[in-house]
Design a protein around this motif. Structure first.
Motif, PDB file in Angstrom:
ATOM      1  N   GLY A 108       0.798  -1.220   0.000  1.00 17.45           N
ATOM      2  CA  GLY A 108       0.000   0.000   0.000  1.00 17.45           C
ATOM      3  C   GLY A 108       0.830   1.270   0.000  1.00 17.45           C
ATOM      4  N   ARG A 109       2.095   1.167   0.360  1.00 17.48           N
ATOM      5  CA  ARG A 109       2.972   2.324   0.382  1.00 17.48           C
ATOM      6  C   ARG A 109       3.831   2.434  -0.865  1.00 17.48           C
ATOM      7  NH1 ARG A 109       0.541   1.290   4.356  1.00 17.48           N
ATOM      8  NH2 ARG A 109       0.284   2.689   6.100  1.00 17.48           N
ATOM      9  N   LEU A 110       3.673   1.504  -1.779  1.00 20.84           N
ATOM     10  CA  LEU A 110       4.522   1.474  -2.980  1.00 20.84           C
ATOM     11  C   LEU A 110       3.703   1.536  -4.261  1.00 20.84           C
ATOM     12  CD1 LEU A 110       6.938  -1.355  -1.785  1.00 20.84           C
ATOM     13  CD2 LEU A 110       7.306   1.123  -1.683  1.00 20.84           C
ATOM     14  N   THR A 111       2.559   2.172  -4.210  1.00 22.20           N
ATOM     15  CA  THR A 111       1.654   2.160  -5.356  1.00 22.20           C
ATOM     16  C   THR A 111       2.197   2.870  -6.582  1.00 22.20           C
ATOM     17  OG1 THR A 111       0.504   4.097  -4.491  1.00 22.20           O
ATOM     18  CG2 THR A 111      -0.406   1.925  -3.896  1.00 22.20           C
ATOM     19  N   THR A 112       3.174   3.750  -6.415  1.00 20.85           N
ATOM     20  CA  THR A 112       3.719   4.466  -7.574  1.00 20.85           C
ATOM     21  C   THR A 112       4.798   3.667  -8.298  1.00 20.85           C
ATOM     22  OG1 THR A 112       5.379   5.626  -6.255  1.00 20.85           O
ATOM     23  CG2 THR A 112       3.248   6.731  -6.557  1.00 20.85           C
ATOM     24  N   LEU A 113       5.259   2.581  -7.698  1.00 22.37           N
ATOM     25  CA  LEU A 113       6.319   1.790  -8.323  1.00 22.37           C
ATOM     26  C   LEU A 113       5.763   0.890  -9.419  1.00 22.37           C
ATOM     27  CD1 LEU A 113       8.419   0.559  -5.264  1.00 22.37           C
ATOM     28  CD2 LEU A 113       8.811   2.555  -6.711  1.00 22.37           C
ATOM     29  N   SER A 114       6.640   0.505 -10.333  1.00 22.26           N
ATOM     30  CA  SER A 114       6.254  -0.492 -11.333  1.00 22.26           C
ATOM     31  C   SER A 114       5.967  -1.804 -10.619  1.00 22.26           C
ATOM     32  CB  SER A 114       7.378  -0.692 -12.353  1.00 22.26           C
ATOM     33  OG  SER A 114       8.471  -1.365 -11.739  1.00 22.26           O
ATOM     34  N   ASP A 145       9.758  -6.844  -6.126  1.00 21.55           N
ATOM     35  CA  ASP A 145      11.109  -6.993  -5.564  1.00 21.55           C
ATOM     36  C   ASP A 145      11.165  -6.474  -4.133  1.00 21.55           C
ATOM     37  OD1 ASP A 145      12.119  -8.145  -7.863  1.00 21.55           O
ATOM     38  OD2 ASP A 145      13.187  -6.343  -8.532  1.00 21.55           O
ATOM     39  N   THR A 146      10.588  -5.306  -3.908  1.00 23.99           N
ATOM     40  CA  THR A 146      10.632  -4.700  -2.585  1.00 23.99           C
ATOM     41  C   THR A 146       9.847  -5.521  -1.571  1.00 23.99           C
ATOM     42  OG1 THR A 146      10.847  -2.529  -3.626  1.00 23.99           O
ATOM     43  CG2 THR A 146      10.225  -2.564  -1.299  1.00 23.99           C
ATOM     44  N   CYS A 196      14.927   1.559  -8.072  1.00 23.99           N
ATOM     45  CA  CYS A 196      13.649   1.415  -8.769  1.00 23.99           C
ATOM     46  C   CYS A 196      13.471   2.506  -9.824  1.00 23.99           C
ATOM     47  CB  CYS A 196      12.494   1.457  -7.760  1.00 23.99           C
ATOM     48  SG  CYS A 196      12.560   2.846  -6.608  1.00 23.99           S
ATOM     49  N   ASP A 197      12.488   2.304 -10.664  1.00 26.21           N
ATOM     50  CA  ASP A 197      12.074   3.289 -11.646  1.00 26.21           C
ATOM     51  C   ASP A 197      10.737   3.838 -11.180  1.00 26.21           C
ATOM     52  OD1 ASP A 197      14.237   2.756 -13.397  1.00 26.21           O
ATOM     53  OD2 ASP A 197      13.193   0.953 -14.080  1.00 26.21           O
ATOM     54  N   ASP A 198      10.710   5.086 -10.742  1.00 31.61           N
ATOM     55  CA  ASP A 198       9.515   5.677 -10.169  1.00 31.61           C
ATOM     56  C   ASP A 198       8.937   6.701 -11.138  1.00 31.61           C
ATOM     57  OD1 ASP A 198       7.559   6.813  -8.610  1.00 31.61           O
ATOM     58  OD2 ASP A 198       8.855   7.123  -6.888  1.00 31.61           O
ATOM     59  N   PRO A 199       7.709   6.470 -11.604  1.00 33.62           N
ATOM     60  CA  PRO A 199       7.092   7.430 -12.525  1.00 33.62           C
ATOM     61  C   PRO A 199       6.947   8.819 -11.922  1.00 33.62           C
ATOM     62  CG  PRO A 199       5.709   5.469 -12.277  1.00 33.62           C
ATOM     63  CD  PRO A 199       6.850   5.337 -11.328  1.00 33.62           C
ATOM     64  N   ASP A 200       6.876   8.933 -10.583  1.00 35.86           N
ATOM     65  CA  ASP A 200       6.721  10.250  -9.957  1.00 35.86           C
ATOM     66  C   ASP A 200       7.991  11.088 -10.025  1.00 35.86           C
ATOM     67  OD1 ASP A 200       4.154   9.697  -9.284  1.00 35.86           O
ATOM     68  OD2 ASP A 200       4.522   9.341  -7.158  1.00 35.86           O
ATOM     69  N   SER A 201       9.138  10.449 -10.306  1.00 33.66           N
ATOM     70  CA  SER A 201      10.392  11.206 -10.307  1.00 33.66           C
ATOM     71  C   SER A 201      10.695  11.839 -11.657  1.00 33.66           C
ATOM     72  CB  SER A 201      11.552  10.292  -9.889  1.00 33.66           C
ATOM     73  OG  SER A 201      11.755   9.268 -10.835  1.00 33.66           O
ATOM     74  N   SER A 202       9.876  11.599 -12.659  1.00 39.44           N
ATOM     75  CA  SER A 202      10.156  12.180 -13.970  1.00 39.44           C
ATOM     76  C   SER A 202       9.398  13.468 -14.185  1.00 39.44           C
ATOM     77  CB  SER A 202       9.823  11.202 -15.092  1.00 39.44           C
ATOM     78  OG  SER A 202       8.674  10.462 -14.843  1.00 39.44           O
TER      79      SER A 202
END
Length: 138
Positions: A35-41, A47-48, A132-138
């Motif tokens: 629930g805390r990693l919803t922005t991750l692929s 993996d996490t 990780c590749d985080d869509p929020d960081s782009s």
């Protein structure tokens, strides 16, 4: 960021209290971390969660259970650090797998960019960092 017993109190750490729980709490802990990693692929999230499960399982198996599950999600660059605090005195080590186990830290070592443990008077904190590749960081 070096992960130590006291760094979890810094900004960005989320903590799930687990003291006194049984291994059946793994399901709730898995849901909590997902629930805390919803922005991750999906792959990064899996993996996490796998790292968290391995660290929690080791705490139940070798240290009378975890006290806390901690997570820190940094952006730019994207890194997720999972840490499990327990009261065990032993130091985690990779070992040759056999019929009794020994695969947990091998998995953590393969999935994490880095991992480690820090000792404290009341036990230890075992942690792993997943890039990780985080869509929020782009």
């Amino acid at each position: 960021m070096l992960v130590t017993w006291s760094t979890y109190g810094q900004d960005g750490w989320q903590v799930l209290e687990l003291a006194g729980t049984t291994p059946s709490a793994l399901t709730a802990a898995r849901r909590w971390i997902e629930g805390r990693l919803t922005t991750l692929s999906e792959n990064d999230r899996l993996d996490t969660v796998m790292v968290a499960e391995e660290l929690l399982e080791n705490a139940y198996r070798h240290a009378d259970g975890p006290d806390q599950l901690r997570i820190h999600h940094a952006h730019d660059p994207c890194k997720v650090t999972v840490a499990v605090a327990d009261v065990g005195a032993g130091e985690p080590r990779i070992r040759v797998p056999d019929h009794s186990g020994g695969r947990g830290l091998l998995v953590v070592d393969q999935v994490c960019a880095e991992w480690g443990a820090s000792a404290h008077d009341d036990g230890k904190l075992v942690w792993g960092r997943v890039d990780c590749d985080d869509p929020d960081s782009s």
